[in-house]
Design a protein around this motif. Structure first.
Motif, short mmCIF file in Angstrom:
data_model
loop_
_atom_site.label_atom_id
_atom_site.label_comp_id
_atom_site.label_asym_id
_atom_site.label_seq_id
_atom_site.Cartn_x
_atom_site.Cartn_y
_atom_site.Cartn_z
N UNK A 184 38.01 23.63 57.12
CA UNK A 184 39.23 24.42 56.99
C UNK A 184 39.33 25.03 55.59
N UNK A 185 38.95 24.25 54.58
CA UNK A 185 39.02 24.74 53.20
C UNK A 185 38.10 25.95 53.01
N UNK A 186 36.91 25.92 53.58
CA UNK A 186 36.01 27.07 53.47
C UNK A 186 36.63 28.30 54.14
N UNK A 187 37.23 28.08 55.28
CA UNK A 187 37.89 29.18 55.99
C UNK A 187 39.01 29.76 55.15
N UNK A 188 39.80 28.91 54.54
CA UNK A 188 40.89 29.36 53.67
C UNK A 188 40.34 30.16 52.50
N UNK A 189 39.33 29.62 51.85
CA UNK A 189 38.78 30.27 50.65
C UNK A 189 38.21 31.66 50.95
N UNK A 190 37.52 31.80 52.07
CA UNK A 190 36.93 33.10 52.39
C UNK A 190 38.03 34.12 52.66
N UNK A 191 39.11 33.68 53.27
CA UNK A 191 40.23 34.60 53.52
C UNK A 191 41.00 34.90 52.24
N UNK A 192 41.15 33.93 51.38
CA UNK A 192 41.83 34.16 50.10
C UNK A 192 41.08 35.18 49.26
N UNK A 193 39.76 35.19 49.38
CA UNK A 193 38.95 36.15 48.63
C UNK A 193 39.31 37.59 48.99
N UNK A 194 39.86 37.79 50.17
CA UNK A 194 40.21 39.14 50.63
C UNK A 194 41.66 39.52 50.32
N UNK A 195 42.46 38.55 49.95
CA UNK A 195 43.87 38.80 49.70
C UNK A 195 44.10 39.38 48.31
N UNK A 196 45.12 40.21 48.19
CA UNK A 196 45.44 40.89 46.93
C UNK A 196 46.67 40.30 46.24
N UNK A 197 47.53 39.62 46.99
CA UNK A 197 48.77 39.08 46.42
C UNK A 197 48.45 37.87 45.54
N UNK A 198 48.43 38.09 44.25
CA UNK A 198 48.01 37.07 43.29
C UNK A 198 48.86 35.81 43.39
N UNK A 199 50.17 35.95 43.50
CA UNK A 199 51.05 34.78 43.58
C UNK A 199 50.78 33.96 44.82
N UNK A 200 50.64 34.63 45.96
CA UNK A 200 50.37 33.92 47.21
C UNK A 200 49.02 33.21 47.15
N UNK A 201 48.02 33.89 46.64
CA UNK A 201 46.69 33.29 46.53
C UNK A 201 46.75 32.06 45.62
N UNK A 202 47.43 32.18 44.49
CA UNK A 202 47.54 31.08 43.55
C UNK A 202 48.27 29.88 44.18
N UNK A 203 49.35 30.16 44.88
CA UNK A 203 50.13 29.09 45.53
C UNK A 203 49.29 28.37 46.58
N UNK A 204 48.57 29.13 47.38
CA UNK A 204 47.77 28.53 48.45
C UNK A 204 46.60 27.74 47.85
N UNK A 205 45.95 28.30 46.84
CA UNK A 205 44.85 27.58 46.17
C UNK A 205 45.34 26.26 45.59
N UNK A 206 46.49 26.31 44.97
CA UNK A 206 47.06 25.10 44.38
C UNK A 206 47.37 24.05 45.45
N UNK A 207 47.96 24.50 46.54
CA UNK A 207 48.25 23.56 47.63
C UNK A 207 46.96 22.98 48.19
N UNK A 208 45.97 23.83 48.40
CA UNK A 208 44.70 23.36 48.95
C UNK A 208 44.04 22.35 48.02
N UNK A 209 44.06 22.61 46.73
CA UNK A 209 43.49 21.66 45.76
C UNK A 209 44.19 20.31 45.85
N UNK A 210 45.52 20.33 45.99
CA UNK A 210 46.27 19.08 46.14
C UNK A 210 45.91 18.34 47.42
#
Length: 163
Positions: free
Chosen positions: A115-141
């Motif tokens: 699931x994490x790989x799936x999330x990361x590949x999709x985050x790579x395509x997203x432009x909303x910096x805040x959303x990407x940062x929030x999701x990355x932070x949650x995933x890391x936790x």
């Protein structure tokens, strides 16, 4: 624990865990379809791109990727919770089920990282910096917590083996 009088004091807790595990199974089974639908929305957004103003096309693509991230994020949360439940029940499940506990922990661990790989590949395509940062932070936790729980489950299982 069922059928073992020595473990009768754990029946209620085991039943509660069983209910939660059933819910996790339902969520993850539904995620298979939901992930396909989300990916189809990404494809559709790209197909519509040529017929829309650039800003509208960008918003639709971004929205589709956000939806595509939500499904595996739900799976990651579920796998982490499954590992937490395994830690809870590990000390009192029947010894004959210890290998099942260890296998379930390995499967949850693999599911989480998939699931994490799936999330990361999709985050790579997203432009909303805040959303990407929030999701990355949650995933890391989620990953950090799950890694600790995975180690605990394996330690519990190994400690309950005779050899």
């Amino acid at each position: 624990t069922y059928g073992n009088p020595k473990l009768e004091q754990h029946h209620k807790a085991a039943a509660e865990v069983g209910v939660e595990l059933k819910s996790i199974r339902e969520v993850t089974a539904r995620a298979i379809t939901d992930d396909t639908v989300a990916f189809k929305k990404v494809i559709a957004a790209y197909r519509e791109k040529k017929s829309l103003p650039a800003d509208e096309a960008g918003r639709r693509i971004e929205s589709a990727y956000r939806a595509a991230v939500e499904v595996p994020l739900l799976v990651a949360r579920s796998m982490s919770r499954l590992l937490e439940l395994a830690v809870e029940i590990g000390p009192y499940i029947q010894r004959s089920a210890i290998s099942d506990l260890a296998v379930s922990a390995h499967l949850a661990h693999a599911g989480l990282h998939g699931a994490a790989w799936n999330i990361k590949i999709n985050l790579d395509e997203m432009k909303e910096v805040e959303a990407v940062s929030r999701i990355k932070s949650e995933l890391e936790g989620i990953i950090s917590t799950a890694e600790l729980k995975f180690s605990e489950v394996i330690e519990i299982a190994a400690g309950r083996m005779k050899g």
